[in-house]
Design a protein around this motif. Structure first.
Motif, PDB file in Angstrom:
ATOM      1  N   ASP A  34       0.412 -14.773  -1.393  1.00  0.00           N
ATOM      2  CA  ASP A  34       1.462 -13.941  -1.965  1.00  0.00           C
ATOM      3  C   ASP A  34       0.890 -12.629  -2.494  1.00  0.00           C
ATOM      4  O   ASP A  34       1.429 -11.556  -2.227  1.00  0.00           O
ATOM      5  CB  ASP A  34       2.185 -14.705  -3.076  1.00  0.00           C
ATOM      6  N   ILE A  35      -0.212 -12.720  -3.219  1.00  0.00           N
ATOM      7  CA  ILE A  35      -0.840 -11.509  -3.759  1.00  0.00           C
ATOM      8  C   ILE A  35      -1.393 -10.646  -2.629  1.00  0.00           C
ATOM      9  O   ILE A  35      -1.224  -9.425  -2.631  1.00  0.00           O
ATOM     10  CB  ILE A  35      -1.953 -11.868  -4.764  1.00  0.00           C
ATOM     11  N   LYS A  37      -0.407 -10.388   0.426  1.00  0.00           N
ATOM     12  CA  LYS A  37       0.666  -9.754   1.200  1.00  0.00           C
ATOM     13  C   LYS A  37       1.390  -8.685   0.403  1.00  0.00           C
ATOM     14  O   LYS A  37       1.679  -7.613   0.914  1.00  0.00           O
ATOM     15  CB  LYS A  37       1.682 -10.804   1.647  1.00  0.00           C
ATOM     16  N   ASN A  38       1.699  -8.981  -0.866  1.00  0.00           N
ATOM     17  CA  ASN A  38       2.553  -8.090  -1.650  1.00  0.00           C
ATOM     18  C   ASN A  38       1.801  -7.051  -2.468  1.00  0.00           C
ATOM     19  O   ASN A  38       2.345  -5.990  -2.751  1.00  0.00           O
ATOM     20  CB  ASN A  38       3.453  -8.913  -2.568  1.00  0.00           C
ATOM     21  N   GLU A  39       0.579  -7.362  -2.893  1.00  0.00           N
ATOM     22  CA  GLU A  39      -0.208  -6.432  -3.697  1.00  0.00           C
ATOM     23  C   GLU A  39      -1.657  -6.426  -3.230  1.00  0.00           C
ATOM     24  O   GLU A  39      -2.558  -6.824  -3.963  1.00  0.00           O
ATOM     25  CB  GLU A  39      -0.155  -6.844  -5.164  1.00  0.00           C
ATOM     26  N   HIS A  42      -4.610  -5.167  -5.479  1.00  0.00           N
ATOM     27  CA  HIS A  42      -4.873  -5.785  -6.785  1.00  0.00           C
ATOM     28  C   HIS A  42      -6.115  -6.674  -6.672  1.00  0.00           C
ATOM     29  O   HIS A  42      -6.037  -7.890  -6.571  1.00  0.00           O
ATOM     30  CB  HIS A  42      -3.660  -6.596  -7.228  1.00  0.00           C
ATOM     31  N   ALA A  83      -3.957 -12.750   5.948  1.00  0.00           N
ATOM     32  CA  ALA A  83      -2.880 -11.992   5.307  1.00  0.00           C
ATOM     33  C   ALA A  83      -2.900 -10.533   5.754  1.00  0.00           C
ATOM     34  O   ALA A  83      -1.846  -9.935   5.998  1.00  0.00           O
ATOM     35  CB  ALA A  83      -2.994 -12.091   3.792  1.00  0.00           C
ATOM     36  N   GLN A  84      -4.092  -9.951   5.874  1.00  0.00           N
ATOM     37  CA  GLN A  84      -4.193  -8.568   6.336  1.00  0.00           C
ATOM     38  C   GLN A  84      -3.696  -8.435   7.770  1.00  0.00           C
ATOM     39  O   GLN A  84      -2.993  -7.496   8.107  1.00  0.00           O
ATOM     40  CB  GLN A  84      -5.633  -8.076   6.229  1.00  0.00           C
ATOM     41  N   SER A  87       0.103  -8.657   7.779  1.00  0.00           N
ATOM     42  CA  SER A  87       0.751  -7.439   7.289  1.00  0.00           C
ATOM     43  C   SER A  87       0.608  -6.296   8.290  1.00  0.00           C
ATOM     44  O   SER A  87       1.530  -5.499   8.467  1.00  0.00           O
ATOM     45  CB  SER A  87       0.189  -7.031   5.928  1.00  0.00           C
ATOM     46  N   SER A  90       3.150  -6.925  11.061  1.00  0.00           N
ATOM     47  CA  SER A  90       4.520  -6.620  10.647  1.00  0.00           C
ATOM     48  C   SER A  90       4.740  -5.101  10.556  1.00  0.00           C
ATOM     49  O   SER A  90       5.833  -4.608  10.827  1.00  0.00           O
ATOM     50  CB  SER A  90       4.850  -7.293   9.318  1.00  0.00           C
ATOM     51  N   GLU A  91       3.696  -4.345  10.195  1.00  0.00           N
ATOM     52  CA  GLU A  91       3.813  -2.893  10.138  1.00  0.00           C
ATOM     53  C   GLU A  91       3.940  -2.302  11.552  1.00  0.00           C
ATOM     54  O   GLU A  91       4.668  -1.348  11.760  1.00  0.00           O
ATOM     55  CB  GLU A  91       2.605  -2.282   9.433  1.00  0.00           C
TER      56      GLU A  91
END
Length: 94
Positions: A34-35, A37-39, A42, A83-84, A87, A90-91
């Motif tokens: 979750d982190i 993907k979304n942040e 951080h 996760a990278q 993402s 999806s981009e």
């Protein structure tokens, strides 16, 4: 094969401990994804949750009897790459 009460109690306790360790690992894995993907920027959160996830994974491996191999990647590193990649895919579709 029949088990004595004490053997059965030990077996049930071991199964519960493995189930708890698996649940901990899956919870940390979900939080890390979750982190990531979304942040993704951080770094502190990723490092903290990643370290917890790596410890939970090592604990789970120990409980089920798998040796910790020196050449394996830390689970958090592998999941971060996944996760990278997700993402980036999806981009590209957007």
């Amino acid at each position: 094969m029949r088990y004595s009460r004490s053997e059965y109690a030990k077996m049930v306790a071991a199964q519960q401990e493995v189930a708890r360790a698996e649940a901990d690992y899956q919870r940390f894995r979900a939080a890390y994804l979750d982190i990531a993907k979304n942040e993704p920027g951080h770094e502190v959160a990723l490092a903290m949750v990643g370290a917890d996830m790596d410890r939970a994974h090592a604990r789970l491996q120990t409980l089920i009897g798998l040796p910790r191999l020196p050449f394996t990647h830390e689970p958090s590193t592998v999941i971060r790459r996944e996760a990278q990649r997700i993402s980036e895919d999806s981009e590209e579709r957007s």
